[in-house]
Design a protein around this motif. Structure first.
Motif, PDB file in Angstrom:
ATOM      1  N   MET A  38       0.850  -1.186   0.000  1.00  0.00           N
ATOM      2  CA  MET A  38       0.000   0.000   0.000  1.00  0.00           C
ATOM      3  C   MET A  38       0.888   1.240   0.000  1.00  0.00           C
ATOM      4  O   MET A  38       1.920   1.263   0.680  1.00  0.00           O
ATOM      5  N   THR A  39       0.474   2.249  -0.735  1.00  0.00           N
ATOM      6  CA  THR A  39       1.271   3.473  -0.773  1.00  0.00           C
ATOM      7  C   THR A  39       1.083   4.255   0.527  1.00  0.00           C
ATOM      8  O   THR A  39       0.057   4.131   1.199  1.00  0.00           O
ATOM      9  N   ASN A  40       2.075   5.079   0.865  1.00  0.00           N
ATOM     10  CA  ASN A  40       1.912   5.941   2.040  1.00  0.00           C
ATOM     11  C   ASN A  40       2.145   7.415   1.699  1.00  0.00           C
ATOM     12  O   ASN A  40       2.352   8.243   2.573  1.00  0.00           O
ATOM     13  N   VAL A  53       4.083   3.445  -6.502  1.00  0.00           N
ATOM     14  CA  VAL A  53       3.445   2.261  -7.095  1.00  0.00           C
ATOM     15  C   VAL A  53       4.448   1.571  -8.034  1.00  0.00           C
ATOM     16  O   VAL A  53       4.613   0.350  -8.018  1.00  0.00           O
ATOM     17  N   GLN A  54       5.131   2.374  -8.840  1.00  0.00           N
ATOM     18  CA  GLN A  54       6.096   1.826  -9.805  1.00  0.00           C
ATOM     19  C   GLN A  54       7.223   1.091  -9.082  1.00  0.00           C
ATOM     20  O   GLN A  54       7.613  -0.014  -9.471  1.00  0.00           O
ATOM     21  N   ALA A  55       7.751   1.711  -8.015  1.00  0.00           N
ATOM     22  CA  ALA A  55       8.848   1.073  -7.260  1.00  0.00           C
ATOM     23  C   ALA A  55       8.377  -0.254  -6.664  1.00  0.00           C
ATOM     24  O   ALA A  55       9.112  -1.250  -6.689  1.00  0.00           O
ATOM     25  N   ALA A  56       7.146  -0.264  -6.154  1.00  0.00           N
ATOM     26  CA  ALA A  56       6.608  -1.501  -5.571  1.00  0.00           C
ATOM     27  C   ALA A  56       6.435  -2.562  -6.662  1.00  0.00           C
ATOM     28  O   ALA A  56       6.761  -3.740  -6.462  1.00  0.00           O
ATOM     29  N   ALA A  57       5.943  -2.124  -7.827  1.00  0.00           N
ATOM     30  CA  ALA A  57       5.753  -3.068  -8.937  1.00  0.00           C
ATOM     31  C   ALA A  57       7.109  -3.613  -9.393  1.00  0.00           C
ATOM     32  O   ALA A  57       7.248  -4.808  -9.667  1.00  0.00           O
ATOM     33  N   ASP A  58       8.127  -2.746  -9.459  1.00  0.00           N
ATOM     34  CA  ASP A  58       9.466  -3.205  -9.850  1.00  0.00           C
ATOM     35  C   ASP A  58      10.003  -4.244  -8.867  1.00  0.00           C
ATOM     36  O   ASP A  58      10.754  -5.138  -9.244  1.00  0.00           O
ATOM     37  N   ALA A  59       9.621  -4.086  -7.594  1.00  0.00           N
ATOM     38  CA  ALA A  59      10.083  -5.044  -6.583  1.00  0.00           C
ATOM     39  C   ALA A  59       9.263  -6.333  -6.622  1.00  0.00           C
ATOM     40  O   ALA A  59       9.570  -7.285  -5.911  1.00  0.00           O
ATOM     41  N   GLY A  60       8.180  -6.351  -7.439  1.00  0.00           N
ATOM     42  CA  GLY A  60       7.402  -7.586  -7.599  1.00  0.00           C
ATOM     43  C   GLY A  60       5.962  -7.510  -7.130  1.00  0.00           C
ATOM     44  O   GLY A  60       5.253  -8.515  -7.186  1.00  0.00           O
ATOM     45  N   ILE A  80      -3.754   8.050 -11.278  1.00  0.00           N
ATOM     46  CA  ILE A  80      -2.857   7.011 -10.737  1.00  0.00           C
ATOM     47  C   ILE A  80      -3.145   5.671 -11.432  1.00  0.00           C
ATOM     48  O   ILE A  80      -2.238   4.965 -11.855  1.00  0.00           O
ATOM     49  N   VAL A  81      -4.437   5.364 -11.578  1.00  0.00           N
ATOM     50  CA  VAL A  81      -4.829   4.112 -12.243  1.00  0.00           C
ATOM     51  C   VAL A  81      -4.285   4.091 -13.673  1.00  0.00           C
ATOM     52  O   VAL A  81      -3.762   3.077 -14.148  1.00  0.00           O
ATOM     53  N   ARG A  82      -4.400   5.241 -14.351  1.00  0.00           N
ATOM     54  CA  ARG A  82      -3.959   5.313 -15.749  1.00  0.00           C
ATOM     55  C   ARG A  82      -2.446   5.060 -15.861  1.00  0.00           C
ATOM     56  O   ARG A  82      -1.984   4.423 -16.779  1.00  0.00           O
ATOM     57  N   GLU A  83      -1.689   5.563 -14.903  1.00  0.00           N
ATOM     58  CA  GLU A  83      -0.221   5.461 -14.969  1.00  0.00           C
ATOM     59  C   GLU A  83       0.308   4.161 -14.361  1.00  0.00           C
ATOM     60  O   GLU A  83       1.467   3.818 -14.565  1.00  0.00           O
ATOM     61  N   SER A  84      -0.504   3.462 -13.587  1.00  0.00           N
ATOM     62  CA  SER A  84       0.020   2.333 -12.817  1.00  0.00           C
ATOM     63  C   SER A  84       0.255   1.094 -13.680  1.00  0.00           C
ATOM     64  O   SER A  84      -0.589   0.738 -14.498  1.00  0.00           O
ATOM     65  N   PRO A  85       1.365   0.404 -13.463  1.00  0.00           N
ATOM     66  CA  PRO A  85       1.596  -0.846 -14.204  1.00  0.00           C
ATOM     67  C   PRO A  85       0.842  -2.030 -13.586  1.00  0.00           C
ATOM     68  O   PRO A  85       0.830  -3.106 -14.170  1.00  0.00           O
ATOM     69  N   VAL A  86       0.261  -1.845 -12.401  1.00  0.00           N
ATOM     70  CA  VAL A  86      -0.446  -2.960 -11.735  1.00  0.00           C
ATOM     71  C   VAL A  86      -1.843  -2.495 -11.310  1.00  0.00           C
ATOM     72  O   VAL A  86      -2.084  -1.292 -11.189  1.00  0.00           O
ATOM     73  N   VAL A 250       8.287  -0.920  -0.609  1.00  0.00           N
ATOM     74  CA  VAL A 250       9.170  -1.869  -1.305  1.00  0.00           C
ATOM     75  C   VAL A 250       9.648  -2.951  -0.320  1.00  0.00           C
ATOM     76  O   VAL A 250       9.756  -4.131  -0.687  1.00  0.00           O
ATOM     77  N   GLU A 251       9.892  -2.558   0.920  1.00  0.00           N
ATOM     78  CA  GLU A 251      10.313  -3.545   1.928  1.00  0.00           C
ATOM     79  C   GLU A 251       9.186  -4.544   2.182  1.00  0.00           C
ATOM     80  O   GLU A 251       9.422  -5.725   2.381  1.00  0.00           O
TER      81      GLU A 251
END
Ligand code: SF4
Length: 373
Positions: A38-40, A53-60, A80-86, A250-251
């Motif tokens: 979840m984003t903060n 969101v992108q960093a989290a998606a890159d981490a899996g 955000i939805v439009r830009e999100s990869p997930v 990401v953690e």
């Protein structure tokens, strides 16, 4: 390759659940256990939220949740939805309008408790918006916010109260012929969570979202989550997980994956097997592993690497890994490839060399997997 057919003591039999979709990610049934975070950031800060969101998606991360506390956040959610990869889950509390707005903004799922959003008319409106926009729902029961009548009935948050709360919310969705839902019954107490999850797992076939809520900081929260989620996953319960940490999202993703990797439920990236090191070490194991963890973050191919300080355990561990390094004498050690001793390498060039060998092996495994498709 999984060898579980010859190692039955490693088998986990997953609870059979219905499958639902969260955007293009299947949750439940035989779908891989999805990892969420979840984003903060402030949701209204679109650039910062999309970056997270992108960093989290890159981490899996397979799915990311975003809080939608006000109308401005609903507007930001669309971008955000439009830009999100997930797929994005919108976190809604109490306000039914936010639920409708989030569904309209393209959220893949609403985290909302239908019993807490007002009268029947409002509930119907939110469910209609979810249905019209292909949006699933997560019922999120939390020990800290149980309904008053259940606290009065049971006296305190307990597994039975949490299961009953979950079933009441489920009934509302089912009465409205809405079945694209999953459920969580979270508590910050590991015992309460585990008992509530076992109860809800028996009472419904809905996919289950696992989490220990407010678990704590990076180390304590990781341990609590590993014990709580680990036990449930081992029992076969859980279709998607979120590790809640007072730390970077990401953690949370990394810890979530490590829990799944430890149980052989999902595989991603390099699984490093390393010894704790001692006076026998032929090189600095701790610094080497730290460096390799960073240098190998980009590898997504599931594979294993053993980094062992000396010959006490090195050759044995290397037997079972794709790439291995075992410390020896005179400033060098032995590189193992596919379990066999291959060549010597000096300690000062070893990190670069291991990175190269891992990259080579990953490319080889990817090519084999592609050819098999
Ligand atoms: S493998 Fe060797 S260096 Fe590592 S902890 Fe064991 S004895 Fe010590």
């Amino acid at each position: 390759m999984s060898l579980n057919h010859v190692r039955p003591w490693r088998n986990i039999y997953r609870r059979k659940s219905r499958q639902i979709m969260v955007g293009d990610v299947a949750v439940g049934g035989d779908a891989p256990i999805a990892v969420q975070t979840m984003t903060n950031t402030l949701t209204t800060d679109v650039a910062a939220t999309v970056a997270q969101v992108q960093a989290a998606a890159d981490a899996g991360a397979d799915i990311v949740r975003v809080s939608v506390p006000d109308e401005a956040s609903s507007k930001a959610l669309k971008e955000i939805v439009r830009e999100s990869p997930v797929p994005i889950v919108a976190d809604i509390h109490f306000h039914y309008r936010r639920g409708i707005e989030a569904a309209e903004a393209g959220a893949a799922c609403l985290r909302i408790n239908p019993g807490n959003i007002g009268d029947e008319k409002r509930v119907k409106e939110v469910i209609k918006a979810a249905r019209d926009h292909n949006c699933s729902i997560r019922i999120g029961v939390n020990a800290g916010s149980l309904e008053k009548h259940l606290l009065e009935k049971y006296g305190e948050p307990c597994p039975e109260a949490m299961v009953e709360s979950g079933l009441e919310h489920i009934r509302i969705l089912q009465d409205n012929d809405f079945h694209e839902f999953k459920i969580s019954v979270k508590a910050s107490d590991v015992f309460l969570s585990a008992a509530a999850y076992q109860g809800i797992a028996e009472a419904t076939d809905a996919p289950i979202h696992l989490g220990i809520t407010e678990a704590g900081g990076l180390v304590s929260g990781t341990i609590k989550s590993a014990i709580g989620l680990g036990n449930l996953l081992w029992m076969g319960i859980g279709d998607t997980i979120r590790v809640s940490l007072s730390a970077d999202p990401v953690e949370e993703v990394k810890v979530g994956y490590e829990i799944l990797k430890s149980l052989g439920l999902r595989h991603r990236g390099v699984n490093i097997i390393s010894c704790p090191s001692c006076a026998r070490q032929g090189f600095d194991v701790i610094k080497t592993v730290e460096a390799l963890e960073q240098r190998l973050e980009h590898i997504k191919t599931p594979m294993s690497l053993s980094i062992i300080g000396c010959v006490v355990n090195g050759p044995g561990e290397a037997l079972m890994t794709d790439v291995g390094f075992t410390g020896g004498g005179a400033g060098s050690g032995m590189v193992y490839l596919a379990g066999k001793a291959s060549h010597k390498m000096s300690n000062d060039q070893m990190i670069d060399h291991i990175v190269e060998e891992v990259e080579k092996k990953a490319a080889e495994l990817d090519a084999t997997a592609e050819a098999a498709e």
